[in-house]
Design an enzyme around this catalytic site. Structure first.
Site, PDB file in Angstrom:
ATOM      1  N   HIS A  70      -2.988  16.505  -0.724  1.00 45.58           N
ATOM      2  CA  HIS A  70      -2.860  15.210  -1.419  1.00 45.58           C
ATOM      3  C   HIS A  70      -2.590  15.400  -2.911  1.00 45.58           C
ATOM      4  O   HIS A  70      -3.072  14.635  -3.746  1.00 45.58           O
ATOM      5  CB  HIS A  70      -4.122  14.362  -1.236  1.00 45.58           C
ATOM      6  CG  HIS A  70      -4.405  13.977   0.182  1.00 45.58           C
ATOM      7  ND1 HIS A  70      -3.991  12.789   0.723  1.00 45.58           N
ATOM      8  CD2 HIS A  70      -5.066  14.623   1.176  1.00 45.58           C
ATOM      9  CE1 HIS A  70      -4.398  12.710   1.992  1.00 45.58           C
ATOM     10  NE2 HIS A  70      -5.039  13.821   2.293  1.00 45.58           N
ATOM     11  N   ASN A 142      -6.764   7.363   5.185  1.00 44.55           N
ATOM     12  CA  ASN A 142      -5.326   7.599   5.314  1.00 44.55           C
ATOM     13  C   ASN A 142      -4.632   6.343   5.821  1.00 44.55           C
ATOM     14  O   ASN A 142      -5.297   5.382   6.211  1.00 44.55           O
ATOM     15  CB  ASN A 142      -5.063   8.733   6.305  1.00 44.55           C
ATOM     16  CG  ASN A 142      -5.291  10.121   5.706  1.00 44.55           C
ATOM     17  OD1 ASN A 142      -5.250  10.298   4.485  1.00 44.55           O
ATOM     18  ND2 ASN A 142      -5.527  11.094   6.556  1.00 44.55           N
TER      19      ASN A 142
END
Ligand code: HDE
Length: 674
Positions: A70, A142
């Site tokens: 990420h 997510n």
């Protein structure tokens, strides 16, 4: 000349005022910021130039390690408003009381580095930090409700396999390579998530148009100590929208920062992105009847079985003041949980409870990262943790241990634990667990790897199923290891024979034997909520329209289109061959950057533009990417050069007809184009 003044402390800030003297970091006024100190006008620089040395020294250390996953992300401030409180389920004030709680949100891709593009096929991180009155609650989720693996012990393997390959350093931000498919093909538990990642969810149009999921089962605990299991959902007000693959590929070239800029500009212009927060709640008795384990993060709970109950809304209304200080330094911790919310025994979640705290130390360099303003709680914070690198707080008094009796000497004794504080939910057995042995195993139902993959695939529209098949075919076409391709096809056969055949055909591969499942898959009821297209909202809200103008276009038509688009919540950009004649230059503003296009040009313009490749691409890409095209008959030459065929998404410049078309994509056009 601008200058810096600072107020420091827990949650302190640094602000630039512009009317004070430029100084060193130690407050010494600087007389010259243009020239280093030299021995004579043409001589060497002197070591004593502490102004130069401090500046270069600081610069040399400006970067910090990027997130191991990420790394590429975009952040924004906003608030969560609890609109339908649930005190019967949780004592967490953020959900039990109506009202607003400040938040900071960071969206991200997973595989690419911090400087990678915004539009690869990938999962998107959706991390929310709620600054509640009872401490920070981080919901680190997510845009896909399930995960690749079931147990945290496999996470380093998964990430090693998907990141650029370790010897060659490529591909960047892409799962289409040997090691990723090798790993997932050996881990059939990943097949459900593979279906999601290969679907249009993996190539969102905008961060404002993605769903978010807490993924794991959590607990809500009410004031009486009663626990209810919960899954968290974020639903975008603008609806779900994805790109098509060819568009995503071209967007990467046209604008690397497509999602980041889109989010920034929307907030900057006051068009604040918004999501609803929903919950699915259930008890142990319900969980025991399901054909899957609610502690298995590769499984979801169909919304048809437990509808999502909306409890509040989140609005992002402020861009960060400083990308590094906020978006880069924000540290999300699944361990940031508040009284009234608790973990479940999901073995993936349990591993995360170690990782995030640990990684912040190497990323931010200090155990005091909680003092960085974006991470600091906005409620009182007291404890006896002291010192450490980069300590910003200056605790007063002698109390740095507990218990103490300093109050008997009239001194400040410091804080005490409270019976209102976070208390872990005690029962370890309510989901049938028997904590009487230490085991390295997976629970029985974790062995079903295919039922939900099949449910997901079969719940899609035919067009969406085609996209999944195309995506897998594309990805496997980049895999050089033949046995890996065969192994993937073996899994696909278990999920859906037609899917396996389509992919095999696309690759000109023979179909291998089907994989042997650990548990025979079952046919679960199909779920419309899993399909983007089945729940598509036709809307121009938050969408962008590009109007191509020429020398002979009709201004009244441009104005009418602009008014109509803006009335529906969209924005308009005027594009011309030459930048000076519009807001954007045609060659630099391909139609991938817009949701719909219109041509307000004369017949002369059309004839000229038909010979100008960027104009032809502008129109042919819009057509190929299933977008509305508004054009009158005078544009015929350009439309013909671009291969535009009659289609219900190709309208005249009538504002009402165009706006109606521009609010959607024309997926049935795919058969004509692709
Ligand atoms: Fe993460 N993950 N993760 N993850 N994750 C990180 O923490 C990790 C997982 C997610 O914008 C890291 O601060 C492990 C699931 C997001 O800053 C790291 C496991 C989900 C973000 C880490 C998982 C996520 C991260 C890297 C398996 C969805 C970005 C930098 C047990 C529910 C947050 C950092 C941001 C970031 C570890 C699995 C979401 C290394 C060990 C499942 C959105 O700590």
């Amino acid at each position: 000349m601008s200058s810096i003044s600072e107020t420091r402390g827990n949650g302190g800030e640094i602000h630039q005022t512009g009317d004070e003297a430029l100084t060193t970091n130690h407050g010494v006024p600087i007389s010259d910021n243009q020239n280093s100190l030299k021995a004579g006008a043409r001589g060497p620089t002197l070591l004593e130039d502490y102004v130069l040395r401090e500046k270069i020294f600081h610069f040399d250390h400006e970067r910090i390690p990027e997130r191991i996953v990420h790394a590429r992300g975009s952040g924004a401030h906003g608030y969560f408003e609890c609109t339908a409180p649930i005190p019967e389920l949780t004592r967490a004030g953020v959900l039990a009381n109506p009202g607003k709680t400040p938040v900071f949100v960071r969206f991200s891709t997973v595989a690419g580095g911090a400087g990678s593009v915004d539009t690869p096929r990938d999962v998107r991180g959706f991390a929310v930090k709620f600054y509640t009155q009872e401490g920070n609650w981080d919901l680190v989720g997510n845009n896909i409700p399930v995960f690749f693996i079931q147990d945290a012990i496999k996470f380093p393997d998964l990430i090693h396999s998907v990141k650029m390959e370790s010897d060659r350093g490529y591909p960047q931000a892409a799962s289409a390579h040997d090691t990723f498919w090798d790993f997932v093909s050996l881990m059939p538990e990943s097949m459900h998530m593979i279906m999601w990642a290969m679907s249009d969810r993996g190539i969102p149009r905008s961060l404002r148009m993605i769903e978010g999921f807490g993924v794991h089962t959590f607990r809500l605990v009410n004031a009486e100590g009663k626990s209810t299991f919960v899954k968290f959902h974020w639903k975008p007000k603008l609806g779900l929208q994805s790109q098509v693959w060819n568009e995503a590929v071209k967007t990467a070239g046209a604008n690397q920062d497509y999602h980041r800029q889109d989010l920034w500009e929307a907030i900057d212009s006051g068009d604040f992105p918004e999501w609803e927060l929903g919950i699915q709640t259930f008890d142990a008795e319900w969980a025991a009847k399901q054909p899957y384990d609610v502690l298995d993060a590769t499984k979801l709970i169909p919304e048809e079985d437990i509808p999502v109950r909306i409890v509040g809304r989140m609005v992002l209304d402020r861009n960060p003041d400083n990308f590094f200080a906020e978006t880069e330094q924000v540290a999300f911790l699944p361990t940031n949980i508040v009284p009234g919310i608790d973990f479940s025994d999901d073995p993936l979640l349990q591993g995360r409870l170690f990782s995030y705290l640990d990684t912040q130390k190497s990323r931010l360099g200090t155990t005091n990262f909680h003092q960085i303003p974006v991470n600091a709680p906005k409620c009182p914070m007291h404890n006896f943790q002291r010192d450490g690198m980069m300590q910003m707080a200056v605790p007063k008094g002698r109390a740095n241990y507990e218990p103490n009796s300093l109050d008997q000497a009239g001194e400040e004794p410091g804080p005490r634990a409270s019976d209102q504080g976070f208390a872990t939910y005690k029962d370890m057995t309510d989901l049938g667990n028997q904590p009487d042995e230490k085991l390295r195993v997976r629970a029985e139902l974790f062995g079903d790897h295919y039922s939900q993959a099949r449910m997901f695939y079969r719940s899609q529209t035919e067009v969406e199923q085609g996209h999944i098949a195309d995506a897998i075919t594309f990805e496997l076409s980049k895999v050089g290891l033949g046995h890996v391709i065969q192994r993937v096809l073996g899994h696909l056969r278990v999920i859906d024979e037609d899917l396996a055949e389509t992919v095999a055909e696309g690759l000109a591969e023979d179909l291998p034997d089907a994989a042997t499942p650990m548990r025979e898959p079952i046919d679960m009821a199909l779920s419309d909520a899993l399909s983007i297209m089945k729940q598509a909202k036709h809307s121009l809200n938050g969408r962008k329209v590009g109007i191509l103008i020429g020398d002979g276009g009709d201004q009244a038509k441009v104005d009418a289109l602009r008014d109509a688009v803006e009335a529906e919540g969209g924005t308009v950009t005027l594009i011309a061959k030459e930048r000076g004649k519009a807001e954007a230059q045609l060659a630099g503003s391909p139609s991938v950057l817009f949701d719909a296009v219109a041509l307000v040009i004369s017949a002369d313009d059309a004839a000229k533009l038909a010979k100008f490749k960027p104009a032809v691409d502008f129109v042919s890409d819009a057509f190929a990417h299933l977008k509305a095209i508004g054009a009158d008959d005078v544009s015929a030459k350009l439309l013909a050069a671009a291969g535009v065929q009659p289609d219900k998404g190709v309208t005249k410049l009538d504002p009402a007809a165009f706006v109606e078309a521009a609010a959607q994509r024309f997926y049935d056009r795919e058969a004509k184009v692709w």
